[in-house]
Design an enzyme around this catalytic site. Sequence first.
Site, mmCIF file in Angstrom:
data_model
loop_
_atom_site.group_PDB
_atom_site.id
_atom_site.type_symbol
_atom_site.label_atom_id
_atom_site.label_comp_id
_atom_site.label_asym_id
_atom_site.label_seq_id
_atom_site.Cartn_x
_atom_site.Cartn_y
_atom_site.Cartn_z
ATOM 1 N N LYS A 1 -10.646 -0.120 18.222
ATOM 2 C CA LYS A 1 -9.427 0.258 18.955
ATOM 3 C C LYS A 1 -9.489 -0.166 20.424
ATOM 4 O O LYS A 1 -8.495 -0.641 20.970
ATOM 5 C CB LYS A 1 -9.212 1.762 18.829
ATOM 6 C CG LYS A 1 -8.830 2.176 17.400
ATOM 7 C CD LYS A 1 -8.918 3.681 17.228
ATOM 8 C CE LYS A 1 -8.455 4.103 15.829
ATOM 9 N NZ LYS A 1 -8.797 5.522 15.548
ATOM 10 N N ILE B 1 0.784 8.168 18.813
ATOM 11 C CA ILE B 1 1.033 8.105 20.259
ATOM 12 C C ILE B 1 1.590 6.736 20.629
ATOM 13 O O ILE B 1 0.970 5.721 20.310
ATOM 14 C CB ILE B 1 -0.266 8.327 21.051
ATOM 15 C CG1 ILE B 1 -0.988 9.588 20.579
ATOM 16 C CG2 ILE B 1 0.012 8.378 22.540
ATOM 17 C CD1 ILE B 1 -2.403 9.703 21.126
ATOM 18 N N GLY C 1 0.818 -1.211 0.000
ATOM 19 C CA GLY C 1 0.000 0.000 0.000
ATOM 20 C C GLY C 1 0.844 1.251 0.000
ATOM 21 O O GLY C 1 1.840 1.336 0.727
ATOM 22 N N LEU C 2 0.460 2.201 -0.848
ATOM 23 C CA LEU C 2 1.190 3.470 -0.918
ATOM 24 C C LEU C 2 0.179 4.618 -0.922
ATOM 25 O O LEU C 2 0.239 5.546 -1.725
ATOM 26 C CB LEU C 2 2.088 3.492 -2.169
ATOM 27 C CG LEU C 2 3.228 4.515 -2.225
ATOM 28 C CD1 LEU C 2 4.111 4.463 -1.001
ATOM 29 C CD2 LEU C 2 4.065 4.337 -3.488
ATOM 30 N N GLY D 1 1.246 4.768 3.798
ATOM 31 C CA GLY D 1 2.387 4.173 3.099
ATOM 32 C C GLY D 1 3.340 5.250 2.598
ATOM 33 O O GLY D 1 4.568 5.125 2.758
ATOM 34 N N THR D 2 2.778 6.296 2.007
ATOM 35 C CA THR D 2 3.622 7.383 1.504
ATOM 36 C C THR D 2 4.377 8.057 2.648
ATOM 37 O O THR D 2 5.585 8.302 2.553
ATOM 38 C CB THR D 2 2.762 8.411 0.747
ATOM 39 O OG1 THR D 2 2.088 7.743 -0.320
ATOM 40 C CG2 THR D 2 3.603 9.539 0.187
#
Lengths: 480, 480
Positions: free
Chosen positions: A217, A148, A24-25, A29-30
């Site tokens: 989460k 974090i 993935g970019l 990803g970038t």
Amino acid sequence: MLRLQLLLVNLGAKSVGVKLGILGLGTVGTGTVQLLQDREGRHPLLQEIEIYRVGVRSLDRPRAVELPPSVLTTDLEAIVNDPAVDIVVEVMGGLEPARSLILKAISNGKHVVTANKAAIARFGAEIFTAANQAGVYVMLEAAVGGGIPVIQPLKQSLSVNRIHAVTGIVNGTTNYILTRMQTEGSNFSDVLADAQRLGYAEADPTADVDGLDAGDKIAILASLAFGGRIHLEDVYCEGIRQVSKTDIAYAEKLGFVIKLLAIAKRVLAPNLPGGKVAPVLSEPGDGFATNPSGLTRTIAKRQTNDHSQLSVRVHPTLVPQAHPLASINGVYNAILVEGEPIGQVMFFGPGAGAGATASAVSSDILNLVATLKTSTTNPNPLLTCGHDDYAQIAPIAELVTRFYARFLTKDQPSVIGNLGTCFGKHGVSLESVVQTGVHGELAEIVVVTHDVKEGDFRQALAEIRNLEAIDSIPSLLRVL
Amino acid sequence: MLRLQLLLVNLGAKSVGVKLGILGLGTVGTGTVQLLQDREGRHPLLQEIEIYRVGVRSLDRPRAVELPPSVLTTDLEAIVNDPAVDIVVEVMGGLEPARSLILKAISNGKHVVTANKAAIARFGAEIFTAANQAGVYVMLEAAVGGGIPVIQPLKQSLSVNRIHAVTGIVNGTTNYILTRMQTEGSNFSDVLADAQRLGYAEADPTADVDGLDAGDKIAILASLAFGGRIHLEDVYCEGIRQVSKTDIAYAEKLGFVIKLLAIAKRVLAPNLPGGKVAPVLSEPGDGFATNPSGLTRTIAKRQTNDHSQLSVRVHPTLVPQAHPLASINGVYNAILVEGEPIGQVMFFGPGAGAGATASAVSSDILNLVATLKTSTTNPNPLLTCGHDDYAQIAPIAELVTRFYARFLTKDQPSVIGNLGTCFGKHGVSLESVVQTGVHGELAEIVVVTHDVKEGDFRQALAEIRNLEAIDSIPSLLRVL
């Protein structure tokens, strides 16, 4: 002799590069590639990481990062199957094919770093069982709380504690909406529409505003904090659509702010009256005299394993204004961990964003590299002291800061002018000068400067001290 | 065959116990022993730790912990020289003999855990050089911020960032004094005397109120964050004796609170006009076309190594009221780390106390044990998932919490009474009932309950919905 040389070359090559296969970019990803390509001033161990393959959907899309064409591929399956890849970095998101690719990478003996809270919350049991069988690590710092550090502290620094509760603001979109509703007195739907326009909320905001993202989460945090797997369907999720500006206003009058909290808490099972834990051994003294520590362990174990449950939930909550989580505003996240003996610790920071998430992903990669390099002869490079030069410390006279100063002066109309002249002569520009009161014969003047070099400010003060009208300078403080 | 068995027995014995030699059984030592002796509900790896020797000043003193007489000794030198000891835990404090014992332990190949900020700030260079030479770890989580995980996040999670600044409230005593001066409008000397009476300040408060303790801590944080050693005498320290209630009051009017901040910040060397970094290569294009990445690296390296300095200092500071550090009150500590790309992260928690410090000391011990057990065939037990049971999650109906509910009702005098009767029937006790206004024909009533089981509350609500006077229940929220 030749063989030895070849061996050394091989060892050298091996020690240089830990090869990443990044899936993935997109934004994360970038951001991760940018961080890994721009190593100066970061941990030197980053130099041992090689971006070996990056899997993308299309080779033709313009990219914010430069990568050799040979690195980019649309064949994600080939990345997780490539024997040269040491670590697979899954930053593509979504459930499939992310889950299958992670499992494939694991079965191929590769370590995994993922930012994918949705996949971990749903398939964590499957993924971690496979990882344990394959003897590989699955790292997920970026899955909760963006940049974090909270996963690693929970797994490492805080794991000596008995955790009682983990309470978090873990969804930036809803916290942004609630903060704006509170400060502007606006309605949910108006702020949501504006947040969508500004890019703080998605076109389909369901996962955020209905509490599902926060549910993923807190399931992950609960699992780490309490050491048990969580069925996601057991997590109660209630979002913020029903929160009205009327309730925010009433809450404020009652001393509360409304926050979307994700809560995981140890509770006692309700089958015992008053929530008390029944004694496991009812006969007084039974076993106690002969084996006190054994008995104590039995009772304690029953407490945690038999009578103790978790409450894991997400809902809008009235939070007392003095509570540490009450002042977490905007897109920031915070996670409060309560335990024994630590008491309360809180982790606060940016809960999303390319840079913050890239920091978390990269720190997982770095930790893996450090762990893989650790042996009895090679200490973990993240735990040892890696520097031996002394830092160059600027003398305090070179500090550039704002100052607050309080003067007692004769009550003369010319004093402020004289102060200003002295300061001006030494290049000290003033932000405010206020005559705050009169003490007997003396006037009190408070000055706040703009940024100034401390040395220049001190020179001005030395001159001011000699002014006939100045009685004293009782206070001198720096301003952040 | 026999030899193999013997070998296995040895390996087995080796894998069971990591032997601690603890130096000191004061507040922190006692807290640490208590934590290590009471393992239920904590990380299972604690079971592999053996409290092998504890060095004390006197064998006759009454102790809050029970230890076999064979464990206690007054011969601290013997502990650091004992070949059986794997980890030396230095919790005695002070400069000597702590420094000599730490160095002796290191030279004997033992790992060290220390809570001693004074010794590390002064002798860190000597201690870490010795540790690197001996190939051992020196862990110091407890040296800064008490129980707050901040050393490990700086060394590990955040080390992929370029750190710009570390700003902390790292001395609980001074923060307690300043908080009380602010809330009570009291003078420094009065609050100090009271803090001494209450045990929040020492009889000789110099190290705290003159900023020296904070200076030790920021020197350690700066060293970790910026990767360079710090001469303690380069750290500018100014305490809070000169802070007056007058200035706290003026600061408040200007929008600030006064905090004793410890600051470490990267600054540009002042020899360049305007703080700009001069280009290292002045000829345009020189080298750039042929070796762009090489050039970039050269410039970047110059930026950090040649023109960049650190500003490391402790002083009372006017902090804007909206700043994350402004709301850290009482004996709490907080450390704000700013970097790229992370942005701002803050760590908050108890900065001192036996339990909090024992948590940090024990987490260092646990991390060492995990690291020592890590090999290519044994993954680090703190990084892998160690549980495979599902946690028992309490259904939301069993939740015990306070509720906030808003009702729209017909404007009849009997409504509040009817609400109360319904709630009472289901055991829901009310903290407050307020008729907040009238909307057209309808009255608005806000109810806050005491703690109640959610299921009981829902049953009461179902009945209330059927009351003739009830129009609707637009809001229902839980209260933390």
